[in-house]
Design a protein around this motif. Sequence first.
Motif, PDB file in Angstrom:
ATOM      1  N   GLU A  12       0.830  -1.210   0.000  1.00 14.69           N
ATOM      2  CA  GLU A  12       0.000   0.000   0.000  1.00 14.69           C
ATOM      3  C   GLU A  12       0.862   1.256   0.000  1.00 14.69           C
ATOM      4  OE1 GLU A  12      -2.986   0.206   2.991  1.00 14.69           O
ATOM      5  OE2 GLU A  12      -4.378  -0.881   1.686  1.00 14.69           O
ATOM      6  N   ALA A  13       1.927   1.227   0.779  1.00 15.78           N
ATOM      7  CA  ALA A  13       2.810   2.388   0.828  1.00 15.78           C
ATOM      8  C   ALA A  13       3.399   2.664  -0.556  1.00 15.78           C
ATOM      9  CB  ALA A  13       3.919   2.170   1.852  1.00 15.78           C
ATOM     10  N   ALA A  14       3.732   1.594  -1.269  1.00 14.41           N
ATOM     11  CA  ALA A  14       4.295   1.760  -2.607  1.00 14.41           C
ATOM     12  C   ALA A  14       3.243   2.309  -3.570  1.00 14.41           C
ATOM     13  CB  ALA A  14       4.841   0.431  -3.119  1.00 14.41           C
ATOM     14  N   ALA A  60       0.720   4.134  -2.657  1.00 13.27           N
ATOM     15  CA  ALA A  60       0.397   5.499  -2.233  1.00 13.27           C
ATOM     16  C   ALA A  60       1.410   6.504  -2.763  1.00 13.27           C
ATOM     17  CB  ALA A  60       0.328   5.573  -0.713  1.00 13.27           C
ATOM     18  N   ASN A  62      -6.923   8.806  -2.412  1.00 15.07           N
ATOM     19  CA  ASN A  62      -5.818   8.411  -3.295  1.00 15.07           C
ATOM     20  C   ASN A  62      -6.044   7.013  -3.883  1.00 15.07           C
ATOM     21  OD1 ASN A  62      -5.275   6.850  -1.084  1.00 15.07           O
ATOM     22  ND2 ASN A  62      -3.128   7.442  -0.890  1.00 15.07           N
ATOM     23  N   LEU A  89      -6.569   4.127  -2.746  1.00 13.66           N
ATOM     24  CA  LEU A  89      -6.180   2.861  -2.131  1.00 13.66           C
ATOM     25  C   LEU A  89      -7.443   2.034  -1.938  1.00 13.66           C
ATOM     26  CD1 LEU A  89      -3.459   3.636   0.550  1.00 13.66           C
ATOM     27  CD2 LEU A  89      -3.222   2.686  -1.735  1.00 13.66           C
ATOM     28  N   ARG A 126      -1.800   9.783  -7.011  1.00 14.73           N
ATOM     29  CA  ARG A 126      -1.148   9.240  -5.812  1.00 14.73           C
ATOM     30  C   ARG A 126       0.198   9.888  -5.564  1.00 14.73           C
ATOM     31  NH1 ARG A 126      -2.334   2.902  -6.952  1.00 14.73           N
ATOM     32  NH2 ARG A 126      -4.346   2.733  -5.889  1.00 14.73           N
ATOM     33  N   PHE A 186       0.515   6.236   7.329  1.00 14.08           N
ATOM     34  CA  PHE A 186      -0.328   5.147   7.793  1.00 14.08           C
ATOM     35  C   PHE A 186      -0.213   4.961   9.298  1.00 14.08           C
ATOM     36  CE2 PHE A 186       0.971   4.341   3.469  1.00 14.08           C
ATOM     37  CZ  PHE A 186      -0.190   3.908   2.839  1.00 14.08           C
ATOM     38  N   TRP A 223       9.212   0.407   4.130  1.00 16.46           N
ATOM     39  CA  TRP A 223       9.714  -0.808   3.488  1.00 16.46           C
ATOM     40  C   TRP A 223      10.822  -1.368   4.360  1.00 16.46           C
ATOM     41  CZ3 TRP A 223       9.253   3.521  -0.119  1.00 16.46           C
ATOM     42  CH2 TRP A 223       8.008   3.504  -0.764  1.00 16.46           C
ATOM     43  N   ARG A 230       9.563  10.441   4.030  1.00  9.90           N
ATOM     44  CA  ARG A 230       9.326   9.736   2.773  1.00  9.90           C
ATOM     45  C   ARG A 230       8.213  10.420   1.972  1.00  9.90           C
ATOM     46  NH1 ARG A 230       7.448   3.478   2.817  1.00  9.90           N
ATOM     47  NH2 ARG A 230       5.663   4.340   3.938  1.00  9.90           N
TER      48      ARG A 230
END
Lengths: 244, 252
Positions: free
Chosen positions: A129-131, A133, B54, B56, B88, B95, B101, B161
């Motif tokens: 999901e982070a990727a 987003a 966005n 998701l 996005r 989150f 990662w 990030r």
Amino acid sequence: MNPLEILIEYWPRLLDGTLMTLKLTILGALIAGLVSPSLALIRVHAAPMAQAPLRLYVSFMRGTPILAQLFLIFYGSGQFRPTLEEWGLWTFFRDPFNCALLAFALNSTAYQTEILRGGIMGVPQGEIEAAKAIGMSRPKILRRVVFPHAYRIAWPALGNEVILLMKASALASVVTVFDVMGRTRQIFSRTFDFSVYLWAALVYLCITAAFVLLWRQAERRLSRHIHAPGMPRASAQPFKESQA
Amino acid sequence: MTKPETILKAEDIHKSFGRLEVLKGISLEARNHDVISILGSSGSGKSTFLRCLNFLEIPTSGKVTVHGEEILVKNGKPQNVRHIEDIRSRLGMLFQQFNLWTHRTALENVMEGPVQVKREPKADARDRAEALLKRVGLEDRMHMYPSQLSGGQQQRVAIARALAMEPDAILFDEPTSALDPELVGEVLKVMQSLAAEGRTMIVVTHEMGFAREVSSEVVFLHEGRIAEQGPPDEMFTHPKTEVFERFISKVK
């Protein structure tokens, strides 16, 4: 002859067989390793009906003896020689090495696909999901997030599969490929000295040991973020006040 | 004085999971420098709404416009899928579980977007990533992996990030809910500094202090609809609806 004399006399043949075993195993595992990622993705994402043929293939490869698969390809291709000649494929199937390689690659592909499927399913969803987003494209997410995790998770099982394949490659000797086992049988039929089988066992053992060592090195690299050595855990450190 | 430009606009967002309608038509507009706090009890749909912005979560219907680029959704199908990745990349997202990662160091996490999505040269991306990590107070943690960082530190890396993409707006999905109480402050402080420098932010949160003191607008969701909306001071001192009054009395 004592065991040492056998070795001194016949080591070039054993070495030749060792190279053949390595060639069969490495090529077989490599071909399977190149094909299995896409198949594993199909297993994870495709609709159940769409992946039915793939599941059938995997069940067949995992559910039948590899020797049977080898015979099916080696002797089976002989049955269809006229057709294969027509298609220009006979030169490929005429060579027992090619038949063995094909059998092993097909077999290992099935196993590696299932192993990798498990790895892909274990990838933390939040990181995907982070990727997303951040605007990453799907292929990039696969390359940068999904597969690095999937391979780390699947790595030990993949190593096992390669070792099993290496040992199974001894079956190639049955269809006249001169791998370690093939050479050993050849030497035995000349000397009737049982000790040559012990040397063969030792060769297999050495290959496995070397492989395990290499694989573990790679595993350590793949999972260095989990137990990074020599660095204290964050929880053991006092929080440093942010300047923001 | 010119009217501040609209950064993000959501119009009549509906979202159903099966038969359950979670969002029953929510519209929201974020102008430049707005800090909008979205409040609501659990199940009110606030996280789902944020994730619809966005894509998701793909809304069942509605329209999202980010910087003039719009995506219309009908029957759960976005009309111009190609713009999704573009939208996005213009919206940062934080989150609850940080979602760094884990196989990349803090620095690599921050560099990833600029290098992989925006195709910036690595050296430039590295310089900016270092500056951003310094800004969130982590210059001495740059080469550590997420597993070696505390929750608060991880969330601050995640903020860096998001900033590295130079987003038009940043979405926060309960950014402090998973943190130990003593670590909440460090993250809120960074968020506060972002608000102070005029970043456009949409924040789903349970931190009433933040909603009240930092945000320029508060939106209260109840059962998939906006129940109340307005400037925080007014809303907290004179709640207009009974549900919001009950909500603030409960969380106090």
